[in-house]
Design a protein around this motif. Sequence first.
Motif, PDB file in Angstrom:
ATOM      1  N   PHE A  74       0.763  -1.274  -0.162  1.00 11.03           N
ATOM      2  CA  PHE A  74      -0.028   0.031   0.109  1.00 11.03           C
ATOM      3  C   PHE A  74       0.934   1.240  -0.214  1.00 11.03           C
ATOM      4  CE2 PHE A  74      -3.523  -3.165   1.848  1.00 11.03           C
ATOM      5  CZ  PHE A  74      -4.149  -2.779   0.781  1.00 11.03           C
ATOM      6  N   ILE A  75       1.992   1.340   0.653  1.00  8.66           N
ATOM      7  CA  ILE A  75       2.916   2.404   0.629  1.00  8.66           C
ATOM      8  C   ILE A  75       3.432   2.533  -0.772  1.00  8.66           C
ATOM      9  CG2 ILE A  75       5.201   3.314   1.255  1.00  8.66           C
ATOM     10  CD1 ILE A  75       4.721   1.878   4.192  1.00  8.66           C
ATOM     11  N   GLY A  76       3.634   1.457  -1.553  1.00  9.03           N
ATOM     12  CA  GLY A  76       4.332   1.549  -2.505  1.00  9.03           C
ATOM     13  C   GLY A  76       3.070   2.211  -3.777  1.00  9.03           C
ATOM     14  N   PHE A  77       1.891   1.606  -3.664  1.00  9.66           N
ATOM     15  CA  PHE A  77       0.876   2.142  -4.285  1.00  9.66           C
ATOM     16  C   PHE A  77       0.418   3.478  -4.188  1.00  9.66           C
ATOM     17  CE2 PHE A  77      -3.778   2.321  -5.515  1.00  9.66           C
ATOM     18  CZ  PHE A  77      -3.724   1.678  -6.808  1.00  9.66           C
ATOM     19  N   GLY A  78       0.628   3.946  -2.888  1.00  9.83           N
ATOM     20  CA  GLY A  78       0.479   5.382  -2.739  1.00  9.83           C
ATOM     21  C   GLY A  78       1.324   6.376  -3.394  1.00  9.83           C
ATOM     22  N   ASP A  82       3.713  10.085  -7.173  1.00  4.12           N
ATOM     23  CA  ASP A  82       4.769  10.805  -7.013  1.00  4.12           C
ATOM     24  C   ASP A  82       5.923  10.194  -7.614  1.00  4.12           C
ATOM     25  OD1 ASP A  82       2.856  12.499  -5.865  1.00  4.12           O
ATOM     26  OD2 ASP A  82       3.171  11.912  -3.799  1.00  4.12           O
ATOM     27  N   HIS A  83       6.461   9.234  -7.010  1.00  2.41           N
ATOM     28  CA  HIS A  83       7.776   8.529  -7.479  1.00  2.41           C
ATOM     29  C   HIS A  83       7.457   7.268  -8.248  1.00  2.41           C
ATOM     30  CE1 HIS A  83       9.528  11.912  -4.917  1.00  2.41           C
ATOM     31  NE2 HIS A  83       8.719  11.296  -3.971  1.00  2.41           N
ATOM     32  N   PHE A  84       7.237   7.227  -9.401  1.00  2.00           N
ATOM     33  CA  PHE A  84       6.988   6.046 -10.071  1.00  2.00           C
ATOM     34  C   PHE A  84       7.867   4.780  -9.880  1.00  2.00           C
ATOM     35  CE2 PHE A  84       6.657   3.322 -13.771  1.00  2.00           C
ATOM     36  CZ  PHE A  84       5.250   2.809 -13.578  1.00  2.00           C
ATOM     37  N   ILE A  85       9.294   5.059 -10.044  1.00  2.00           N
ATOM     38  CA  ILE A  85      10.175   3.899  -9.891  1.00  2.00           C
ATOM     39  C   ILE A  85      10.115   3.530  -8.466  1.00  2.00           C
ATOM     40  CG2 ILE A  85      12.398   3.136 -10.030  1.00  2.00           C
ATOM     41  CD1 ILE A  85      11.417   3.770 -12.604  1.00  2.00           C
ATOM     42  N   LEU A  86      10.046   4.508  -7.338  1.00  2.00           N
ATOM     43  CA  LEU A  86      10.210   3.707  -6.004  1.00  2.00           C
ATOM     44  C   LEU A  86       8.933   3.195  -5.641  1.00  2.00           C
ATOM     45  CD1 LEU A  86      11.497   3.825  -3.436  1.00  2.00           C
ATOM     46  CD2 LEU A  86      10.438   6.156  -2.836  1.00  2.00           C
ATOM     47  N   GLY A  87       7.768   3.950  -6.068  1.00  2.00           N
ATOM     48  CA  GLY A  87       6.388   3.154  -5.947  1.00  2.00           C
ATOM     49  C   GLY A  87       6.482   1.913  -6.317  1.00  2.00           C
ATOM     50  N   LEU A  88       6.844   1.795  -7.695  1.00  4.13           N
ATOM     51  CA  LEU A  88       6.708   0.421  -8.428  1.00  4.13           C
ATOM     52  C   LEU A  88       7.741  -0.743  -7.704  1.00  4.13           C
ATOM     53  CD1 LEU A  88       5.638  -0.985 -10.897  1.00  4.13           C
ATOM     54  CD2 LEU A  88       7.560  -0.484 -12.090  1.00  4.13           C
ATOM     55  N   ILE A  89       8.909  -0.175  -7.230  1.00  4.91           N
ATOM     56  CA  ILE A  89       9.701  -1.329  -6.407  1.00  4.91           C
ATOM     57  C   ILE A  89       9.021  -1.754  -5.104  1.00  4.91           C
ATOM     58  CG2 ILE A  89      11.891  -1.319  -5.353  1.00  4.91           C
ATOM     59  CD1 ILE A  89      13.220   0.346  -7.473  1.00  4.91           C
ATOM     60  N   LEU A  90       8.540  -0.484  -4.538  1.00  7.07           N
ATOM     61  CA  LEU A  90       7.916  -1.121  -3.247  1.00  7.07           C
ATOM     62  C   LEU A  90       6.755  -1.822  -3.350  1.00  7.07           C
ATOM     63  CD1 LEU A  90       8.133   2.260  -1.332  1.00  7.07           C
ATOM     64  CD2 LEU A  90       9.211   0.267  -0.900  1.00  7.07           C
ATOM     65  N   PHE A  91       5.804  -1.570  -4.343  1.00  9.03           N
ATOM     66  CA  PHE A  91       4.897  -2.443  -4.627  1.00  9.03           C
ATOM     67  C   PHE A  91       4.994  -3.903  -4.945  1.00  9.03           C
ATOM     68  CE2 PHE A  91       1.441  -4.034  -7.678  1.00  9.03           C
ATOM     69  CZ  PHE A  91       0.322  -3.820  -6.977  1.00  9.03           C
ATOM     70  N   ILE A  92       6.137  -4.100  -5.893  1.00  7.61           N
ATOM     71  CA  ILE A  92       6.540  -5.544  -6.186  1.00  7.61           C
ATOM     72  C   ILE A  92       7.190  -6.102  -5.037  1.00  7.61           C
ATOM     73  CG2 ILE A  92       8.673  -6.645  -7.459  1.00  7.61           C
ATOM     74  CD1 ILE A  92       7.694  -4.607  -9.821  1.00  7.61           C
TER      75      ILE A  92
END
Length: 151
Positions: A74-78, A82-92
């Motif tokens: 959920f942190i990655g999805f949020g 704002d930060h696509f690469i960081l969000g995608l990495i956290l999501f995965i």
Amino acid sequence: MKKVTFSISLFFFWIKGKIEVDSRFIKTDLANTILGFIPAGKDQQSIPLKNISGTTLTTKYNLKPIILGLIVLFIGFGNISDHFILGLILFILGVGIAASGIQTILNIEKSGTPYLISVPFFEKKKLHMIQDHIHGALAANTDKTDLNLFL
């Protein structure tokens, strides 16, 4: 001899374990890891069939990794907007952590003590094959010592 090779870790699927079943022994060759991904030797055992009373196959849900993974997901999805690469990495990473909380465990009862082999959920079919091979070997071992079959 029947041999089955399977993955031990969800993230590091190239770390493999192997179980061989023949008419006298069950031979295991499992990789030991630190934190689930740093190789740290091997666990090798030869278990005589006459010392095995049975096997069970269960699915276990560890809530801590599942909850932690969902939080990271959920942190990655949020953060994707704002930060696509960081969000995608956290999501995965969150999906992987949550999925690692679902494990399939093969319990081999040897001389009254359990020997547990834990693998990711997607290797359940291979553990089921191993369990079938062990049951077949136990049945054959029992049949060869049963005098009623010979008389």
